[in-house]
Design an enzyme around this catalytic site. Structure first.
Site, PDB file in Angstrom:
ATOM      1  N   GLY A   1     -19.967   7.121   5.082  1.00 24.34           N
ATOM      2  CA  GLY A   1     -19.051   7.426   3.987  1.00 24.34           C
ATOM      3  C   GLY A   1     -19.747   7.214   2.658  1.00 24.34           C
ATOM      4  O   GLY A   1     -20.128   6.094   2.318  1.00 24.34           O
TER       5      GLY A   1
ATOM      6  N   LYS B   1       0.855  -1.190   0.000  1.00 18.37           N
ATOM      7  CA  LYS B   1       0.000   0.000   0.000  1.00 18.37           C
ATOM      8  C   LYS B   1       0.887   1.235   0.000  1.00 18.37           C
ATOM      9  O   LYS B   1       2.021   1.195   0.491  1.00 18.37           O
ATOM     10  CB  LYS B   1      -0.870  -0.003   1.265  1.00 18.37           C
ATOM     11  CG  LYS B   1      -2.108   0.841   1.164  1.00 18.37           C
ATOM     12  CD  LYS B   1      -3.276   0.087   0.572  1.00 18.37           C
ATOM     13  CE  LYS B   1      -4.495   0.980   0.454  1.00 18.37           C
ATOM     14  NZ  LYS B   1      -5.658   0.272  -0.066  1.00 18.37           N
TER      15      LYS B   1
HETATM   16  P1  NAD Z   1     -13.694   8.135  -1.076  1.00 19.26           P
HETATM   17  O1  NAD Z   1     -12.602   9.048  -0.680  1.00 19.26           O
HETATM   18  O2  NAD Z   1     -14.266   8.217  -2.440  1.00 19.26           O
HETATM   19  O3  NAD Z   1     -14.925   8.270  -0.044  1.00 19.26           O
HETATM   20  C1  NAD Z   1     -14.770   8.300   1.329  1.00 19.26           C
HETATM   21  C2  NAD Z   1     -15.919   9.121   1.867  1.00 19.26           C
HETATM   22  O4  NAD Z   1     -15.911   9.022   3.293  1.00 19.26           O
HETATM   23  C3  NAD Z   1     -15.809  10.601   1.532  1.00 19.26           C
HETATM   24  O5  NAD Z   1     -17.038  11.069   0.979  1.00 19.26           O
HETATM   25  C4  NAD Z   1     -15.494  11.275   2.869  1.00 19.26           C
HETATM   26  O6  NAD Z   1     -16.032  12.585   2.979  1.00 19.26           O
HETATM   27  C5  NAD Z   1     -16.155  10.304   3.830  1.00 19.26           C
HETATM   28  N1  NAD Z   1     -15.644  10.313   5.198  1.00 19.26           N
HETATM   29  C6  NAD Z   1     -14.359  10.409   5.613  1.00 19.26           C
HETATM   30  N2  NAD Z   1     -14.293  10.342   6.965  1.00 19.26           N
HETATM   31  C7  NAD Z   1     -15.565  10.205   7.392  1.00 19.26           C
HETATM   32  C8  NAD Z   1     -16.156  10.087   8.663  1.00 19.26           C
HETATM   33  N3  NAD Z   1     -15.425  10.109   9.790  1.00 19.26           N
HETATM   34  N4  NAD Z   1     -17.508   9.969   8.750  1.00 19.26           N
HETATM   35  C9  NAD Z   1     -18.267   9.953   7.630  1.00 19.26           C
HETATM   36  N5  NAD Z   1     -17.761  10.065   6.386  1.00 19.26           N
HETATM   37  C10 NAD Z   1     -16.428  10.190   6.277  1.00 19.26           C
HETATM   38  O7  NAD Z   1     -13.149   6.651  -0.765  1.00 19.26           O
HETATM   39  P2  NAD Z   1     -13.712   5.272  -1.326  1.00 19.26           P
HETATM   40  O8  NAD Z   1     -12.933   4.893  -2.523  1.00 19.26           O
HETATM   41  O9  NAD Z   1     -15.198   5.352  -1.378  1.00 19.26           O
HETATM   42  O10 NAD Z   1     -13.252   4.279  -0.158  1.00 19.26           O
HETATM   43  C11 NAD Z   1     -13.987   4.195   1.055  1.00 19.26           C
HETATM   44  C12 NAD Z   1     -13.362   3.120   1.936  1.00 19.26           C
HETATM   45  O11 NAD Z   1     -13.390   1.858   1.265  1.00 19.26           O
HETATM   46  C13 NAD Z   1     -11.897   3.355   2.302  1.00 19.26           C
HETATM   47  O12 NAD Z   1     -11.639   2.848   3.591  1.00 19.26           O
HETATM   48  C14 NAD Z   1     -11.143   2.533   1.265  1.00 19.26           C
HETATM   49  O13 NAD Z   1      -9.871   2.158   1.709  1.00 19.26           O
HETATM   50  C15 NAD Z   1     -12.060   1.334   1.173  1.00 19.26           C
HETATM   51  N6  NAD Z   1     -11.944   0.599  -0.091  1.00 19.26           N
HETATM   52  C16 NAD Z   1     -12.150   1.236  -1.273  1.00 19.26           C
HETATM   53  C17 NAD Z   1     -12.066   0.515  -2.451  1.00 19.26           C
HETATM   54  C18 NAD Z   1     -12.358   1.162  -3.777  1.00 19.26           C
HETATM   55  O14 NAD Z   1     -12.596   0.418  -4.759  1.00 19.26           O
HETATM   56  N7  NAD Z   1     -12.398   2.478  -3.863  1.00 19.26           N
HETATM   57  C19 NAD Z   1     -11.757  -0.857  -2.424  1.00 19.26           C
HETATM   58  C20 NAD Z   1     -11.575  -1.483  -1.192  1.00 19.26           C
HETATM   59  C21 NAD Z   1     -11.665  -0.742  -0.024  1.00 19.26           C
END
Ligand code: NAD
Length: 349
Positions: free
Chosen positions: A179, A79
């Protein structure tokens, strides 16, 4: 660009990359290449301290080893994190410099999107390295992984509903989503289409209001989400949110979501188990994204069928984990970790 090796026991390689002129500072952590090259996205966040960013990279890289093994992919765990606000500090030059840092590891680590990153960003990174996936264009380009991540989480929620409530039909169940970014918003669409009632939150109030309107959801303030009454909670924001403070507040039958490293510590899986809250291990629930990314790294020809097969297998793995946890009366997290440890154990000659 300065690249400095950091000593980290139990990790194959950890480096700090720094370009002061560009304001670039971050870390790449390679936890394991036992199953193949380490693969895992790059996250950009305004971390408070460098130590916090390094710790996130280390935890997330280890999580990728587990996630890639649970999805039975020939990939190891790694990562990267970049310190900064993606809305303010991200620039093509900064991303290209990060690409240089990835290239310096000669393929030991493959990068892709994580929080704060888009396919367009991957193109800038890819101008300096061969080891980037999640591109929008190209022969094996896999694009934004989040719709497939959301599909995998949706499947995990159905498996959790089967084990906790005896039904895979989500019609009329209440599901809270924390989120509403790339993953959370796609997940809300799938849950809404399946007839679930949604309670949503995001620290970005506009995003919260937008999703609430789109899916007739109830929007709550970020710190209220732990106390709402819902059947299933889907954390899709940041890690560490299942902890000693939040767990006593939870009124959910199950937790199944996409955020990485949802448990603040392994002991928190035990706390959930003691409270009778079924926890679908995050590194299994959110494996859809890396399955999608893997099609690009492994140059898979029949992409859609391959992804569908792997998602089905992942769903079956979740079902096996929850079944074994019930039989052994232990937390699903414990079972999931032990299954992966078995997979990673070197085979006798
Ligand atoms: P993103 O940045 O698009 O969205 C994250 C959202 O969470 C944002 O809208 C942000 O404002 C919100 N947020 C942050 N802190 C918060 C809190 N304390 N309370 C409420 N909302 C909050 O990210 P993403 O790509 O949607 O990923 C979300 C999670 O899923 C992360 O932990 C990421 O590691 C995990 N993940 C993502 C993927 C992927 O395909 N994008 C794959 C596996 C895991």
């Amino acid at each position: 660009m300065d690249i400095t090796i950091i000593d980290a026991p139990d990790y194959e390689r950890v480096v700090e990359f720094k370009d002061s002129a560009l304001g670039l500072l971050g870390y790449i952590a390679v936890h394991s290449t036992q199953r193949g090259p380490a693969a895992g996205g790059v996250r950009m966040r305004p971390y408070g301290h460098a130590a916090e960013a390094l710790n996130d990279a280390l935890q997330l890289a280890r999580g990728m080893t587990f996630k890639n093994a649970a999805a039975d992919l020939p990939l190891g765990g790694g990562k990267a994190v970049i310190i900064g606000d993606p809305h303010v500090d991200k620039s093509p030059d900064l991303l290209r410099a990060f690409g240089q840092a990835v290239q310096s590891l000669s393929g030991q680590y493959w990068t892709a999107e994580d929080m704060g990153m888009t396919p367009a960003d991957m193109a800038h990174i890819g101008s300096r390295t061969d080891f980037v996936a999640g591109l929008a264009d190209g022969e094996f380009a896999s694009g934004d992984p989040s719709p497939i991540t959301a599909r995998g989480i949706f499947n995990a929620i159905r498996v959790a509903a089967q084990h906790r409530f005896g039904r895979t039909d989500l019609d009329g169940l209440t599901i809270s989503v924390q989120g509403l970014g790339h993953v959370g918003a796609h997940l809300c669409q799938l849950l809404h289409d399946a007839g679930a009632r949604l309670i949503v939150t995001d620290i970005d109030a506009r995003q919260s209001a937008r999703v609430a309107e789109q899916y007739a959801a109830q929007a709550v303030a970020p710190d209220m989400i732990y106390g709402v009454e819902a059947d299933i909670f889907a954390p899709c924001a940041i890690g560490g949110i299942l902890n000693e403070t939040s767990i006593p507040l939870l009124q959910f039958g199950a937790v199944a979501g996409g955020a990485n490293n949802q448990l603040a510590s392994a002991g928190d899986a035990q706390l959930l188990h003691q409270r009778g809250i079924l926890y679908a291990p995050d590194f299994v629930a959110n494996g859809g994204g890396i399955i999608n990314v893997a099609t690009e790294i492994l140059r898979v020809e029949e992409r859609e069928a391959w992804v569908a097969d792997r998602l089905k297998a992942l769903e079956q793995t979740m079902d096996r984990i929850l079944t074994r946890a019930k039989i052994e009366a232990v937390s699903p997290h414990e079972v999931a970790e032990s299954i992966v440890h078995e997979m990673l154990r070197p085979k006798a000659a």
